[in-house]
Scaffold this active site. Structure first.
Site, PDB file in Angstrom:
ATOM      1  N   ALA A 264      55.413   9.232  61.183  1.00 41.88           N
ATOM      2  CA  ALA A 264      55.012   7.968  60.086  1.00 41.88           C
ATOM      3  C   ALA A 264      55.556   8.461  59.070  1.00 41.88           C
ATOM      4  O   ALA A 264      55.747   9.476  58.458  1.00 41.88           O
ATOM      5  CB  ALA A 264      53.588   7.871  60.237  1.00 41.88           C
TER       6      ALA A 264
ATOM      7  N   TYR B 210      49.599   2.691  53.103  1.00 43.20           N
ATOM      8  CA  TYR B 210      49.595   3.532  54.158  1.00 43.20           C
ATOM      9  C   TYR B 210      48.495   3.518  55.120  1.00 43.20           C
ATOM     10  O   TYR B 210      48.557   3.506  56.125  1.00 43.20           O
ATOM     11  CB  TYR B 210      49.899   5.108  53.108  1.00 43.20           C
ATOM     12  CG  TYR B 210      49.595   6.114  54.181  1.00 43.20           C
ATOM     13  CD1 TYR B 210      50.341   6.449  55.354  1.00 43.20           C
ATOM     14  CD2 TYR B 210      48.281   6.701  54.022  1.00 43.20           C
ATOM     15  CE1 TYR B 210      49.981   7.583  56.143  1.00 43.20           C
ATOM     16  CE2 TYR B 210      48.023   7.810  54.880  1.00 43.20           C
ATOM     17  CZ  TYR B 210      48.847   8.065  55.907  1.00 43.20           C
ATOM     18  OH  TYR B 210      48.554   9.280  56.533  1.00 43.20           O
TER      19      TYR B 210
ATOM     20  N   ASP C 176      64.979   8.018  66.313  1.00 46.89           N
ATOM     21  CA  ASP C 176      63.642   7.255  65.476  1.00 46.89           C
ATOM     22  C   ASP C 176      62.907   6.402  66.492  1.00 46.89           C
ATOM     23  O   ASP C 176      63.341   5.910  67.241  1.00 46.89           O
ATOM     24  CB  ASP C 176      64.715   6.100  64.640  1.00 46.89           C
ATOM     25  CG  ASP C 176      63.684   5.423  63.520  1.00 46.89           C
ATOM     26  OD1 ASP C 176      62.864   4.812  63.806  1.00 46.89           O
ATOM     27  OD2 ASP C 176      64.150   5.821  62.319  1.00 46.89           O
TER      28      ASP C 176
ATOM     29  N   ASN D 211      42.551  16.427  54.560  1.00 51.14           N
ATOM     30  CA  ASN D 211      43.857  16.809  53.946  1.00 51.14           C
ATOM     31  C   ASN D 211      44.380  18.319  54.669  1.00 51.14           C
ATOM     32  O   ASN D 211      43.721  19.245  54.383  1.00 51.14           O
ATOM     33  CB  ASN D 211      43.662  17.268  52.634  1.00 51.14           C
ATOM     34  CG  ASN D 211      43.325  15.697  51.813  1.00 51.14           C
ATOM     35  OD1 ASN D 211      42.654  14.936  52.193  1.00 51.14           O
ATOM     36  ND2 ASN D 211      44.157  15.774  50.736  1.00 51.14           N
TER      37      ASN D 211
ATOM     38  N   ASN E  33      58.006   1.558  59.596  1.00 47.13           N
ATOM     39  CA  ASN E  33      58.092   2.677  60.254  1.00 47.13           C
ATOM     40  C   ASN E  33      56.832   2.907  60.992  1.00 47.13           C
ATOM     41  O   ASN E  33      56.772   3.225  62.194  1.00 47.13           O
ATOM     42  CB  ASN E  33      57.971   3.920  58.966  1.00 47.13           C
ATOM     43  CG  ASN E  33      59.156   4.290  58.808  1.00 47.13           C
ATOM     44  OD1 ASN E  33      59.883   5.060  59.855  1.00 47.13           O
ATOM     45  ND2 ASN E  33      60.106   3.734  57.970  1.00 47.13           N
TER      46      ASN E  33
ATOM     47  N   LYS F 189      47.888   2.712  59.111  1.00 47.22           N
ATOM     48  CA  LYS F 189      47.134   3.708  60.047  1.00 47.22           C
ATOM     49  C   LYS F 189      45.835   2.942  60.838  1.00 47.22           C
ATOM     50  O   LYS F 189      45.756   3.164  61.875  1.00 47.22           O
ATOM     51  CB  LYS F 189      46.690   5.134  59.388  1.00 47.22           C
ATOM     52  CG  LYS F 189      47.716   5.711  59.055  1.00 47.22           C
ATOM     53  CD  LYS F 189      48.225   6.597  60.213  1.00 47.22           C
ATOM     54  CE  LYS F 189      49.425   7.525  59.801  1.00 47.22           C
ATOM     55  NZ  LYS F 189      49.792   8.388  60.809  1.00 47.22           N
TER      56      LYS F 189
ATOM     57  N   TYR G  41      55.259  18.564  59.263  1.00 43.38           N
ATOM     58  CA  TYR G  41      54.274  19.586  58.899  1.00 43.38           C
ATOM     59  C   TYR G  41      53.123  19.836  59.897  1.00 43.38           C
ATOM     60  O   TYR G  41      52.959  20.898  60.409  1.00 43.38           O
ATOM     61  CB  TYR G  41      53.695  19.212  57.484  1.00 43.38           C
ATOM     62  CG  TYR G  41      52.786  20.303  57.008  1.00 43.38           C
ATOM     63  CD1 TYR G  41      52.940  21.512  57.062  1.00 43.38           C
ATOM     64  CD2 TYR G  41      51.764  19.583  56.418  1.00 43.38           C
ATOM     65  CE1 TYR G  41      51.659  22.336  56.489  1.00 43.38           C
ATOM     66  CE2 TYR G  41      50.607  20.563  55.766  1.00 43.38           C
ATOM     67  CZ  TYR G  41      50.882  21.833  56.039  1.00 43.38           C
ATOM     68  OH  TYR G  41      49.664  22.518  55.404  1.00 43.38           O
TER      69      TYR G  41
END
Ligand code: UDP
Length: 328
Positions: A74, A140, A50, A169, A91, A144, A11
């Protein structure tokens, strides 16, 4: 510049890729297509792979003579990270280590990293400047933050330039309604509300109304995807071999979950039915950006400062493409 975008079919990555391409840069997307969609890269070069595959990354960096990397790839689902932290650590941390090793091996020395406001987590300061203390409250967000430090350490040892972009966001869709947000399953608030309006009520849930906020629901700063992309373009064009920068990307305005529901009702002309349920683990009460550094240093100016305008683009995307990119 020749730029590799890991997660370039996702996205945020694909919105940046399309803008960089329009601005004359040569772009290559590197994506495993777990979350990404080939249609989102709009005909640009796409390597399917990947990021934990260091050899394929090295080959791609060499084959395309890459000068800089934008690192979006991610696992990003906060709720899932609580249930399955190993997947996120593997990941996000394992993947970034592989990427940095490949960059060192090939001699690529510039990286922009997609970090998140979630690294500020439970810090109650609002709006949040870049020097605010980071206090992540989900696996998560902790991955980061760990990656931010990994990049700083590699930059120090191997003489790389980096810019860390902590976004608030991401929301909305391209102005023509052709490219937008499509996750499977969808977990994000705005698409869930709009899909609920389009497809008939499917028990929309508001996660908690007992937070210490104005209406008891969580507050977030929803920044339009094209404004996020323009911040990446500005940061990319400013990056030098010795750059060490951090920018928050957000509008500076906070909206509660109930504000978002109201904006969706206003834009669509439909009423939304919801129920209030338990808090979602890992959610911070309030995260709003202080975007002044981004504005003053890079001259960033959002095209969509008003939430209704951002939601309107998302509504158009959901109406034009009700099945998203359709291939999943
Ligand atoms: N949220 C909600 N119901 C949903 C999805 C999200 O109440 O079905 C809330 C969530 O708790 C958070 C806000 O909406 O406070 C934004 O969540 P989203 O998942 O869109 O983004 P996040 O802030 O987690 O990155």
């Amino acid at each position: 510049m020749k730029i590799l975008l890991t997660g370039g079919a996702g996205y945020v990555g694909s919105a940046c890729l399309r803008l960089l391409k329009q601005s004359g840069h040569q772009v290559v997307a590197f994506d495993n297509l777990v979350e990404g969609h080939p249609a989102a890269v709009d005909g640009a070069e796409l390597v399917v792979g990947d990021i934990r595959d260091t050899q394929l990354l090295e080959k791609t960096l060499r084959d395309y003579d890459i000068e800089a990397v934008m690192h979006f790839a991610a696992a990003t689902n906060v709720g899932e990270s609580v249930v399955n932290p190993a997947y996120h650590y593997d990941n996000n941390i394992g993947g970034t280590l592989s990427l940095l090793n490949a960059m060192v091996a090939v001699g690529v020395k510039k990286i922009l990293f997609s970090s998140t406001c979630a690294t500020y987590g439970l810090n109650p300061v609002s709006p949040m400047a870049e020097d605010a203390a980071q206090d992540p409250c989900s696996p998560y967000a902790r991955t980061k933050l760990a990656v931010e430090w990994m990049i700083r350490d590699f930059a120090h040892t191997y003489g790389m330039g980096f810019t860390i972009l902590r976004y608030f966001n991401a929301a909305g869709a391209s102005a023509d309604g052709r490219f937008g947000e499509y996750h499977h399953p969808e977990t994000h608030l705005i698409p869930l509300v709009l899909q609920d309006i389009l497809n008939g009520p499917k028990a929309l849930k508001v996660f908690g109304n007992d937070y210490p906020t104005v209406d008891g629901t969580c507050i977030r700063d929803y920044v339009h995807i094209d404004d996020l992309a323009s911040a990446h373009l500005l940061a990319m064009e400013a990056i030098e071999d010795n750059t060490q920068e951090v920018y928050n990307i957000g509008t500076g305005n906070g909206q509660s979950v109930l504000d978002i529901i109201k904006a969706c009702e206003l834009v669509s002309g439909h009423q939304v039915v919801y129920t209030v349920v338990e808090r979602r683990p890992g959610d911070a009460p309030e995260l709003v950006a202080d975007p002044r550094k981004l504005q003053s240093r890079l001259g960033w100016k959002p095209k969509y400062p008003k939430i209704e305008d951002t939601v309107r683009t998302a509504w158009m995307w959901h109406k034009i493409c009700p099945q998203g990119y359709g291939e999943k």
